[in-house]
Design a protein around this motif. Structure first.
Motif, mmCIF file in Angstrom:
data_model
loop_
_atom_site.group_PDB
_atom_site.id
_atom_site.type_symbol
_atom_site.label_atom_id
_atom_site.label_comp_id
_atom_site.label_asym_id
_atom_site.label_seq_id
_atom_site.Cartn_x
_atom_site.Cartn_y
_atom_site.Cartn_z
ATOM 1 N N SER A 27 0.863 -1.169 0.000
ATOM 2 C CA SER A 27 0.000 0.000 0.000
ATOM 3 C C SER A 27 0.906 1.227 0.000
ATOM 4 N N VAL A 28 0.673 2.113 -0.944
ATOM 5 C CA VAL A 28 1.483 3.332 -1.024
ATOM 6 C C VAL A 28 0.567 4.542 -0.917
ATOM 7 N N ARG A 29 1.024 5.505 -0.179
ATOM 8 C CA ARG A 29 0.217 6.711 0.026
ATOM 9 C C ARG A 29 0.288 7.657 -1.169
ATOM 10 N N LYS A 30 1.481 7.765 -1.789
ATOM 11 C CA LYS A 30 1.660 8.715 -2.891
ATOM 12 C C LYS A 30 2.454 8.070 -4.028
ATOM 13 N N MET A 31 1.759 7.423 -4.923
ATOM 14 C CA MET A 31 2.389 6.861 -6.108
ATOM 15 C C MET A 31 2.473 7.971 -7.159
ATOM 16 N N GLN A 32 3.678 8.221 -7.668
ATOM 17 C CA GLN A 32 3.822 9.201 -8.739
ATOM 18 C C GLN A 32 3.189 8.646 -10.011
ATOM 19 N N LEU A 33 2.470 9.484 -10.710
ATOM 20 C CA LEU A 33 1.813 9.064 -11.942
ATOM 21 C C LEU A 33 2.772 9.074 -13.120
ATOM 22 N N ASP A 34 3.932 9.676 -12.941
ATOM 23 C CA ASP A 34 4.996 9.713 -13.946
ATOM 24 C C ASP A 34 5.830 8.444 -13.789
ATOM 25 N N VAL A 35 5.608 7.477 -14.662
ATOM 26 C CA VAL A 35 6.315 6.195 -14.603
ATOM 27 C C VAL A 35 7.691 6.356 -15.229
ATOM 28 N N GLY A 36 8.670 5.690 -14.623
ATOM 29 C CA GLY A 36 10.021 5.707 -15.162
ATOM 30 C C GLY A 36 10.440 4.320 -15.620
ATOM 31 N N ALA A 37 11.246 4.298 -16.651
ATOM 32 C CA ALA A 37 11.833 3.054 -17.147
ATOM 33 C C ALA A 37 13.324 3.092 -16.847
ATOM 34 N N CYS A 38 13.830 2.041 -16.201
ATOM 35 C CA CYS A 38 15.266 1.952 -15.932
ATOM 36 C C CYS A 38 15.873 0.900 -16.858
ATOM 37 N N HIS A 39 16.930 1.306 -17.534
ATOM 38 C CA HIS A 39 17.595 0.429 -18.485
ATOM 39 C C HIS A 39 18.953 -0.043 -17.988
ATOM 40 N N CYS A 40 19.272 0.171 -16.707
ATOM 41 C CA CYS A 40 20.589 -0.252 -16.221
ATOM 42 C C CYS A 40 20.704 -1.782 -16.309
ATOM 43 N N ARG A 41 21.912 -2.226 -16.369
ATOM 44 C CA ARG A 41 22.162 -3.668 -16.534
ATOM 45 C C ARG A 41 21.562 -4.484 -15.386
ATOM 46 N N LEU A 46 1.116 -3.021 -8.998
ATOM 47 C CA LEU A 46 0.021 -2.191 -8.484
ATOM 48 C C LEU A 46 -1.226 -2.358 -9.355
ATOM 49 N N GLU A 47 -2.372 -2.032 -8.762
ATOM 50 C CA GLU A 47 -3.617 -2.101 -9.521
ATOM 51 C C GLU A 47 -3.530 -1.149 -10.711
ATOM 52 N N ASP A 48 -4.177 -1.509 -11.809
ATOM 53 C CA ASP A 48 -4.149 -0.677 -13.015
ATOM 54 C C ASP A 48 -4.640 0.729 -12.708
ATOM 55 N N ASN A 49 -3.977 1.700 -13.305
ATOM 56 C CA ASN A 49 -4.332 3.103 -13.093
ATOM 57 C C ASN A 49 -4.285 3.808 -14.448
ATOM 58 N N PRO A 50 -5.427 4.299 -14.949
ATOM 59 C CA PRO A 50 -5.455 4.934 -16.270
ATOM 60 C C PRO A 50 -4.714 6.266 -16.317
ATOM 61 N N ASN A 51 -4.305 6.811 -15.173
ATOM 62 C CA ASN A 51 -3.623 8.104 -15.131
ATOM 63 C C ASN A 51 -2.105 8.000 -15.245
ATOM 64 N N LEU A 52 -1.566 6.777 -15.305
ATOM 65 C CA LEU A 52 -0.116 6.617 -15.409
ATOM 66 C C LEU A 52 0.375 7.004 -16.802
ATOM 67 N N VAL A 53 1.545 7.639 -16.836
ATOM 68 C CA VAL A 53 2.163 8.056 -18.090
ATOM 69 C C VAL A 53 3.644 7.722 -18.024
ATOM 70 N N LEU A 54 4.174 7.082 -19.067
ATOM 71 C CA LEU A 54 5.615 6.854 -19.141
ATOM 72 C C LEU A 54 6.264 8.204 -19.402
ATOM 73 N N GLY A 55 6.927 8.751 -18.380
ATOM 74 C CA GLY A 55 7.426 10.119 -18.463
ATOM 75 C C GLY A 55 8.929 10.267 -18.537
ATOM 76 N N HIS A 56 9.658 9.266 -18.049
ATOM 77 C CA HIS A 56 11.117 9.405 -18.077
ATOM 78 C C HIS A 56 11.795 8.040 -18.158
ATOM 79 N N GLN A 57 13.017 8.069 -18.637
ATOM 80 C CA GLN A 57 13.839 6.871 -18.727
ATOM 81 C C GLN A 57 15.200 7.199 -18.122
#
Length: 144
Positions: free
Chosen positions: A19-33, A98-109
């Motif tokens: 359970s998280v109180r404040k999930m950022q809606l800006d999703v990040g992708a990490c490409h590190c090894r 996490l449960e699906d959230n239609p407000n999530l956006v892939l915002g950074h990598q």
């Protein structure tokens, strides 16, 4: 629309939950090894701060993967539960947990300099090298 929302989720087998109180809606992708080795591809996460509650402690394993971070997983089914910075205790939670959230956006990598050439996301994102990502983590820790 707010930048964060509360969120709930659980592992594949249901023995652990989060359970998280404040999930950022800006999703990040990490490409590190390390993340690619851990997940088999890029790690897609939401920054969740430090106000995170985990249930099912008998099934939560933690692996210290570097001097600065540790990774949590369900010992029953192997689901990835979190990536946590050791010093700031900030959690990054895989969005698939996490449960699906239609407000999530892939915002950074991050660690874009380590991304293999065989895949690319179509979304326009803010891209950071590994060095830039570490600088951002330090700046965020200093502002807390």
């Amino acid at each position: 629309m707010p930048d964060t929302q509360p969120a709930q989720g659980h592992c594949l087998c249901g023995k652990t939950s989060i359970s998280v109180r404040k999930m950022q809606l800006d999703v990040g992708a990490c490409h590190c090894r390390q993340c690619r080795r851990w997940t088999g591809g890029p790690l897609l996460v939401s920054g969740c701060g430090t106000d995170v509650t985990l249930a099912g402690s008998d099934y939560i394993g933690v692996f210290r993967s570097s001097d600065w971070a540790e990774r949590g997983f369900c010992t029953a089914c192997g689901s990835h539960l979190f990536y946590r910075l050791i010093e700031s205790r900030q959690y990054f939670v895989p969005v698939g947990l996490l449960e699906d959230n239609p407000n999530l956006v892939l915002g950074h990598q991050v660690f874009i300099d380590e991304k293999p050439a065989f895949y690319a996301f179509a979304n326009r994102t803010r891209d950071l090298t590994g060095a830039e990502a570490f600088a951002q983590f330090e700046a965020d820790a200093d502002s807390d």
